[in-house]
Design an enzyme around this catalytic site. Structure first.
Site, PDB file in Angstrom:
ATOM      1  CG  MET A  33     -24.895  46.782 103.663  1.00 32.09           C
ATOM      2  SD  MET A  33     -24.748  48.322 102.772  1.00 32.09           S
ATOM      3  CE  MET A  33     -25.917  49.321 103.650  1.00 32.09           C
ATOM      4  CB  SER A  69     -33.004  50.816 110.610  1.00 34.05           C
ATOM      5  OG  SER A  69     -32.000  51.414 109.814  1.00 34.05           O
ATOM      6  CB  SER A  70     -27.647  49.394 110.499  1.00 32.47           C
ATOM      7  OG  SER A  70     -27.810  48.018 110.297  1.00 32.47           O
ATOM      8  CG  HIS A 106     -29.153  42.504 110.258  1.00 27.91           C
ATOM      9  ND1 HIS A 106     -28.861  43.622 111.011  1.00 27.91           N
ATOM     10  CD2 HIS A 106     -29.160  42.932 108.975  1.00 27.91           C
ATOM     11  CE1 HIS A 106     -28.692  44.672 110.224  1.00 27.91           C
ATOM     12  NE2 HIS A 106     -28.869  44.282 108.973  1.00 27.91           N
TER      13      HIS A 106
HETATM   14  P1  AMP Z   1     -28.787  45.836 105.640  1.00 31.16           P
HETATM   15  O1  AMP Z   1     -27.723  45.406 106.574  1.00 31.16           O
HETATM   16  O2  AMP Z   1     -29.495  47.083 106.049  1.00 31.16           O
HETATM   17  O3  AMP Z   1     -28.330  45.848 104.197  1.00 31.16           O
HETATM   18  O4  AMP Z   1     -29.907  44.709 105.702  1.00 31.16           O
HETATM   19  C1  AMP Z   1     -29.583  43.365 105.450  1.00 31.16           C
HETATM   20  C2  AMP Z   1     -30.856  42.576 105.367  1.00 31.16           C
HETATM   21  O5  AMP Z   1     -31.573  42.678 106.600  1.00 31.16           O
HETATM   22  C3  AMP Z   1     -31.800  43.090 104.263  1.00 31.16           C
HETATM   23  O6  AMP Z   1     -32.405  41.989 103.617  1.00 31.16           O
HETATM   24  C4  AMP Z   1     -32.805  43.887 105.055  1.00 31.16           C
HETATM   25  O7  AMP Z   1     -34.074  43.979 104.431  1.00 31.16           O
HETATM   26  C5  AMP Z   1     -32.895  43.073 106.325  1.00 31.16           C
HETATM   27  N1  AMP Z   1     -33.434  43.894 107.418  1.00 31.16           N
HETATM   28  C6  AMP Z   1     -33.005  45.126 107.802  1.00 31.16           C
HETATM   29  N2  AMP Z   1     -33.767  45.595 108.805  1.00 31.16           N
HETATM   30  C7  AMP Z   1     -34.707  44.642 109.045  1.00 31.16           C
HETATM   31  C8  AMP Z   1     -35.799  44.547 109.953  1.00 31.16           C
HETATM   32  N3  AMP Z   1     -36.094  45.530 110.808  1.00 31.16           N
HETATM   33  N4  AMP Z   1     -36.556  43.420 109.931  1.00 31.16           N
HETATM   34  C9  AMP Z   1     -36.269  42.415 109.047  1.00 31.16           C
HETATM   35  N5  AMP Z   1     -35.260  42.450 108.175  1.00 31.16           N
HETATM   36  C10 AMP Z   1     -34.485  43.556 108.168  1.00 31.16           C
END
Ligand code: AMP
Length: 276
Positions: free
Chosen positions: A28, A183-184, A35
Site C-alpha cells: 500500500m 510499518s507505514s 517492503h
Molecule cells: P503494506 O504496505 O502494509 O500492505 O505491506 C505490504 C507488504 O509488506 C505486506 O506483505 C507486509 O506484510 C509487508 N511488510 C510490512 N511491514 C513489514 C516489515 N516490517 N517487515 C517485513 N515485511 C513487512
C-alpha cells in the site's frame, strides 16, 4: 522501472514477454526497508519483479485510517528505482473497482480470529484486492511479510480454495534497531508513542526467552500485564497460538507464534514473533 497505471498496460507488457518467472510484491506504499526486503527476496527468486502500490479502500474498516494513510508516491518511486525494481503497478481506485462490487470468500474461522475480531471485514477486503492483483499481474511467486502473519494465512487459504497458480513466500519482519517493527503507520507515532510502542517487541521477546519457564496461560497473562502497564498503550490482544491454526497453543503444539495488537496513542500497531 516501468510504471503502469492500467490493467491493459500490464496485460500488453506481459504478452510480449518470454516465459520468465515473475515475482510480485503487493503493497500500500509509504515504503520502508520492510517492503524493500520483500523486493530483494523477490529479485533472488524471480527473473522480473513487479511491485504494486494501491491503498485498498475495501480493507479499511476505519474511514479515518484510510483518509490519513500516507501516500508519498514520489519518494516510493525513488526507493523502488534505487533497488532496481522492474515494474510498478500503481492503479487508481476506479481502475480496480466498479461501483458497488460484491465479494465474499469463505475463509473459515480466520475471518473472526485475532485481527478479524478487531477489524471486521478486513480480510474480505484483503482477499478481494489480492485476488484482483494476482489476476492482473499473474505472478509465478508472490512475497508477503511475516509482519502480517494472519494475512499470509488468509491469502494462502484463498490461493488453495481458488486453485490460483501462484507460490507464496513469507519474508521475515524487518525491525528498527530498537526492535520496533517497521510499518507505514509508524510515521503517525509521536515521540512518546514511539518510545511507548517498544513494549510490544520487548514483550514478544520476553515470551520467546521465557517460554520454557512457565505454562502458556501464565506467560500470556504476564505478557498482557507488561503491555497493559505501559502508559500510552492500549492492548487489543496478545495471543500465544498454534502457527498453523491460530487457535490457542497448548503444551503439545509444535509451531507457536505470539501475536499482539495495540494502540500507541491514536495509532494501531501489530507485531508477532515465532516462539517455537
Ligand atoms: P503494506 O504496505 O502494509 O500492505 O505491506 C505490504 C507488504 O509488506 C505486506 O506483505 C507486509 O506484510 C509487508 N511488510 C510490512 N511491514 C513489514 C516489515 N516490517 N517487515 C517485513 N515485511 C513487512
Amino acid at each position: 522501472m516501468k510504471i503502469f497505471t492500467t490493467k491493459k498496460e500490464i496485460a500488453q507488457y506481459f504478452t510480449h514477454k518470454e516465459n520468465k518467472i515473475v515475482g510480485f510484491v503487493p503493497t500500500m506504499g509509504a515504503l520502508h526497508q520492510g517492503h524493500l526486503s520483500l523486493i530483494k527476496q523477490a529479485q533472488q527468486n524471480s527473473a522480473e519483479v513487479a511491485c504494486s502500490i494501491f491503498v485498498n479502500p475495501t480493507q479499511f474498516n476505519d474511514p479515518k485510517d484510510l483518509e490519513k494513510y500516507p501516500r508519498p508516491i514520489a519518494a516510493d518511486i525513488a526507493m523502488l528505482e534505487q533497488v532496481n525494481c522492474d515494474i510498478l503497478f500503481n492503479p487508481t481506485v476506479n481502475e480496480i473497482y466498479d461501483d458497488n462490487e460484491k465479494w465474499h470468500l469463505n475463509i473459515g474461522d480466520l475471518e473472526h480470529l485475532l485481527e478479524g475480531e478487531f477489524r471486521p471485514g478486513h480480510y474480505q477486503g484483503v482477499t478481494q484486492v489480492v485476488y484482483k492483483l494476482f489476476s492482473i499481474v499473474k505472478p509465478d511467486v508472490a512475497f508477503f511479510g511475516q509482519k502480517d502473519y494472519q494475512q499470509f494465512m488468509v491469502i494462502s487459504k484463498m490461493v488453495e480454495l481458488l486453485n490460483m497458480p501462484v507460490k507464496l513466500v513469507m519474508c521475515p519482519i524487518q525491525r528498527e534497531s530498537d526492535g520496533l517493527a517497521m510499518s507505514s503507520r509508524n510515521i503517525h507515532l509521536t515521540p512518546a508513542d514511539r518510545s511507548n510502542a517498544l513494549i510490544l517487541s520487548k514483550t514478544l521477546n520476553w515470551v520467546k526467552y521465557n517460554f520454557n519457564a512457565d505454562d502458556i496461560p501464565a506467560l500470556k497473562q504476564q505478557a498482557e500485564l507488561m503491555i497493559s502497564n505501559q502508559p500510552g498503550i492500549e492492548l487489543e490482544y496478545l495471543e500465544i497460538v498454534d502457527g498453523k491454526t491460530l487457535h490457542p497453543a497448548t503444551a503439545n503444539t509444535k509451531s507457536i507464534v505470539a501475536l499482539v495488537a495495540a494502540r500507541a496513542g491514536k495509532t494501531r500497531l501489530i507485531d508477532n514473533m515465532l516462539i517455537a
